[in-house]
Design a protein around this motif. Structure first.
Motif, PDB file in Angstrom:
ATOM      1  N   HIS A 190     -18.217  34.265  -4.096  1.00  0.00           N
ATOM      2  CA  HIS A 190     -19.655  34.520  -4.033  1.00  0.00           C
ATOM      3  C   HIS A 190     -20.112  35.097  -5.362  1.00  0.00           C
ATOM      4  O   HIS A 190     -19.304  35.409  -6.223  1.00  0.00           O
ATOM      5  CB  HIS A 190     -20.014  35.436  -2.857  1.00  0.00           C
ATOM      6  CG  HIS A 190     -19.432  36.821  -2.935  1.00  0.00           C
ATOM      7  ND1 HIS A 190     -18.079  37.072  -2.904  1.00  0.00           N
ATOM      8  CD2 HIS A 190     -20.027  38.035  -3.047  1.00  0.00           C
ATOM      9  CE1 HIS A 190     -17.864  38.375  -2.976  1.00  0.00           C
ATOM     10  NE2 HIS A 190     -19.031  38.992  -3.073  1.00  0.00           N
ATOM     11  N   ASP A 245     -18.889  41.638  -9.385  1.00  0.00           N
ATOM     12  CA  ASP A 245     -17.471  42.002  -9.438  1.00  0.00           C
ATOM     13  C   ASP A 245     -16.558  40.815  -9.115  1.00  0.00           C
ATOM     14  O   ASP A 245     -15.343  40.963  -9.075  1.00  0.00           O
ATOM     15  CB  ASP A 245     -17.178  43.191  -8.504  1.00  0.00           C
ATOM     16  CG  ASP A 245     -17.561  42.925  -7.071  1.00  0.00           C
ATOM     17  OD1 ASP A 245     -16.834  43.344  -6.171  1.00  0.00           O
ATOM     18  OD2 ASP A 245     -18.607  42.279  -6.832  1.00  0.00           O
ATOM     19  N   HIS A 246     -17.148  39.639  -8.899  1.00  0.00           N
ATOM     20  CA  HIS A 246     -16.334  38.442  -8.652  1.00  0.00           C
ATOM     21  C   HIS A 246     -16.524  37.367  -9.723  1.00  0.00           C
ATOM     22  O   HIS A 246     -15.623  36.582  -9.968  1.00  0.00           O
ATOM     23  CB  HIS A 246     -16.642  37.871  -7.259  1.00  0.00           C
ATOM     24  CG  HIS A 246     -16.268  38.838  -6.170  1.00  0.00           C
ATOM     25  ND1 HIS A 246     -15.144  38.692  -5.401  1.00  0.00           N
ATOM     26  CD2 HIS A 246     -16.849  40.001  -5.781  1.00  0.00           C
ATOM     27  CE1 HIS A 246     -15.050  39.720  -4.562  1.00  0.00           C
ATOM     28  NE2 HIS A 246     -16.076  40.532  -4.772  1.00  0.00           N
ATOM     29  N   ASP A 278     -15.364  38.934   0.415  1.00  0.00           N
ATOM     30  CA  ASP A 278     -15.795  40.289   0.768  1.00  0.00           C
ATOM     31  C   ASP A 278     -16.200  40.409   2.235  1.00  0.00           C
ATOM     32  O   ASP A 278     -16.727  41.437   2.648  1.00  0.00           O
ATOM     33  CB  ASP A 278     -16.967  40.728  -0.124  1.00  0.00           C
ATOM     34  CG  ASP A 278     -16.484  41.209  -1.485  1.00  0.00           C
ATOM     35  OD1 ASP A 278     -15.259  41.157  -1.721  1.00  0.00           O
ATOM     36  OD2 ASP A 278     -17.320  41.633  -2.300  1.00  0.00           O
ATOM     37  N   HIS A 304     -11.005  42.663  -1.692  1.00  0.00           N
ATOM     38  CA  HIS A 304     -10.677  44.010  -2.174  1.00  0.00           C
ATOM     39  C   HIS A 304      -9.632  44.594  -1.236  1.00  0.00           C
ATOM     40  O   HIS A 304      -9.706  44.403  -0.030  1.00  0.00           O
ATOM     41  CB  HIS A 304     -11.910  44.922  -2.161  1.00  0.00           C
ATOM     42  CG  HIS A 304     -13.046  44.407  -2.997  1.00  0.00           C
ATOM     43  ND1 HIS A 304     -13.216  44.738  -4.318  1.00  0.00           N
ATOM     44  CD2 HIS A 304     -14.064  43.567  -2.694  1.00  0.00           C
ATOM     45  CE1 HIS A 304     -14.294  44.135  -4.794  1.00  0.00           C
ATOM     46  NE2 HIS A 304     -14.830  43.410  -3.825  1.00  0.00           N
TER      47      HIS A 304
HETATM   48 ZN   LIG Z   1     -16.668  42.404  -4.128  1.00  0.00          ZN
END
Ligand SMILES: [Zn+2]
Ligand SMILES: [Zn+2]
Length: 510
Positions: free
Chosen positions: A79, A83-84, A156, A191
């Motif tokens: 997505h 942070d990805h 996530d 994560h």
């Molecule tokens: Zn994330």
């Protein structure tokens, strides 16, 4: 919380065909950092996600690829969250031929990617992935089943520790249900640690969410002290979370509103004015145990609708709240009135705002624009920084404004190194003057640049003579001062600290 999480090594082989590489970005929200997964057994491998763009990550990838004598042929993004997708540029620099795959390219992130749909199959030697569309945490979210292991890369939607955040509870619940039917083996989360009993974890997530609904329905089925049966959301919070300290009631209300809106969508409750009630015929629910009533700290995403076409962006509420006075007020209002977790910013430009969000997460201004890393003109950069500064002014974000000031000065020094002392164009100056108060340090900075680096011949041009009258007045006043005192001492010239705003209680360096 982050302190109690188990340590994970930067690189771990998890199975004959899966290697986990940590993003190097641990935090309260990203747990031990973002997990990225190198998949396959041959020379060509697949990579799921790229972390946040932290140098440690690409260094780890480099080492792993050398050790494995492998290369990344395709990177698949679960997505669009920063942070990805943040490491895509670093990966492309390392592996120029890598193909970037993302569901709904352009949604949330404007990097270049090839789209793929629900049920798409992506293969390399030793591994076959099948994609399933699972929105809720993010609008473009995909999970991937690894056929050889009957395992699921959950992105996530399901994490290795705690619970996940979401922006749309109904969609999220539907996605969890879908996920529970896809696999029987491990879950590889976006994560946190690998989940051995992947499927039971997904079912546990569903159960956890359902408990929240049951609690809300149970209390809505009671009568209040005055014998009425409609409830304001905060009244519900005070019953459901009675045993929690009062300062946690506000965040709890945000979480409860997600639940109420989902129940409303299912026709189980309705909202009359600002009060909630059970729909006629809705049955009464038995009270759950007190232990079941745990607080949600992580239901923290806010949707921003930016610009005239309401471009959707998502951000953690805490990031906004901590940095911007404007957002703090907006979020307070939104909690008090029990409104949607949405902030509308019709006046802002989506491109500029993306930089701002980038800054909130990275605490740094991207020195190069995110979209066009090459060939950026310095005059254009001045103009761009001026626009961003005004955005900081409107968001009332002092730290962001300070970062922009430093960027302006850095840009100016770059210019000096090229023996070219051109100041920001007069139009950029006008932009700043139209959006800042008289006391603005950015105004002072621009005047100082013109005093020190300007040229009398400029005033021959139409452009220059069309400058903002207040700027012209400031410039003349500053030139008078210099003429009298020659006060433009070398060591004081364009010193960043001279242009930073300080809070009232700031005592200055000791
Ligand atoms: Zn994330
Ligand atoms: Zn995410």
């Amino acid at each position: 919380m982050a302190a109690q999480l188990p340590d994970l090594p930067a690189v771990t082989r998890l199975s004959p065909r899966v290697i986990r590489v940590l993003g190097g970005n641990p935090s309260k929200y990203t747990l031990q950092g973002t997990n990225t997964y190198l998949i396959g057994t041959g020379r060509k491998r697949l990579l799921i996600d790229t972390g946040h763009g932290i140098p440690a990550w690409i260094d780890s990838i480099k080492t792993v690829l050398t050790d494995e004598k492998a290369e990344v042929s395709k990177v698949i993004l679960t997505h669009w969250h920063p942070d990805h997708v943040g490491g895509v540029a670093d990966l492309k620099a390392l592996q120029p031929h890598v193909e970037v795959l993302k569901h709904r390219p352009g949604e949330g992130w404007d990097g270049k990617a090839t789209g793929f749909g629900d049920d798409a199959e992506i293969q390399v030697e030793g591994a076959t992935l099948k994609a399933t569309y699972t929105p809720g945490h993010a609008i473009d979210h995909m999970v991937f089943r690894l056929a050889e292991e009957d395992a699921l890369f959950t992105g996530d939607n399901v994490l290795g520790h705690g619970t996940a955040v979401f922006e749309d509870l109904a969609a999220y619940m539907a996605s969890l249900k879908t996920m529970s039917t896809l696999f029987d083996g491990r879950a590889y989360p976006g994560h946190g640690e690998v989940i051995t009993e992947g499927k039971s974890k997904v079912l546990e997530y569903i159960e956890h969410r359902k408990q929240r609904e049951v609690e809300a329905l149970e209390v809505l089925g009671r009568r209040r002290e005055d014998d009425k049966q409609d409830w304001a959301s905060m009244e519900l919070v005070k019953v459901i979370y009675a045993q929690y300290p009062e300062h946690l009631h506000q965040p709890a209300e945000g979480s409860l509103l997600h639940v109420l809106r989902k129940l409303e969508g299912e026709g189980k409750v309705r909202k009359a004015g600002s009060r909630w009630e059970l729909v006629e015929g809705g049955k009464l629910y038995r009270k759950r145990s007190a232990e079941a009533m745990l607080l949600e700290f992580r239901d923290d995403m806010v949707t921003l609708l930016v610009g005239p076409y309401e471009t959707r962006m998502a951000v953690h509420a805490s990031h906004l709240r901590n940095s911007s006075e404007f957002s703090k007020l907006a979020l307070q209002k939104w909690w008090q009135e029990g409104e949607e977790r949405t902030i509308r910013l019709p006046e802002e430009r989506p491109d500029d705002f993306r930089y701002y969000l980038h800054y909130l997460y990275k605490q740094g201004i991207a020195t190069e624009p995110l979209q066009s890393p090459a060939g950026f003109d310095i005059a254009e950069r001045y103009a761009f920084l001026s626009d961003l500064y005004l955005l900081g002014e409107r968001m009332q974000d002092r730290d962001f404004k300070i970062a922009i000031i430093d960027c302006m000065i850095e840009t100016n020094q770059l210019r000096n190194e090229c023996n070219d002392t051109e100041c920001p164009h007069i139009d950029a100056v006008t932009t700043v003057y139209e959006g800042t108060p008289a006391s603005s340090p950015m105004r002072r900075l621009l005047v100082d640049m013109y005093v020190r680096q300007g040229d009398a011949t400029w005033f021959a041009s139409e452009d220059m003579r069309g400058g903002h009258p207040d700027f012209m007045a400031d410039l003349v006043a500053a030139l008078y001062r210099v003429a009298r005192e020659r006060s433009c001492a070398e060591e004081e010239f364009l010193k960043c600290g001279n242009y930073h705003e300080y809070t009232d209680d700031f005592l200055g360096p000791l």
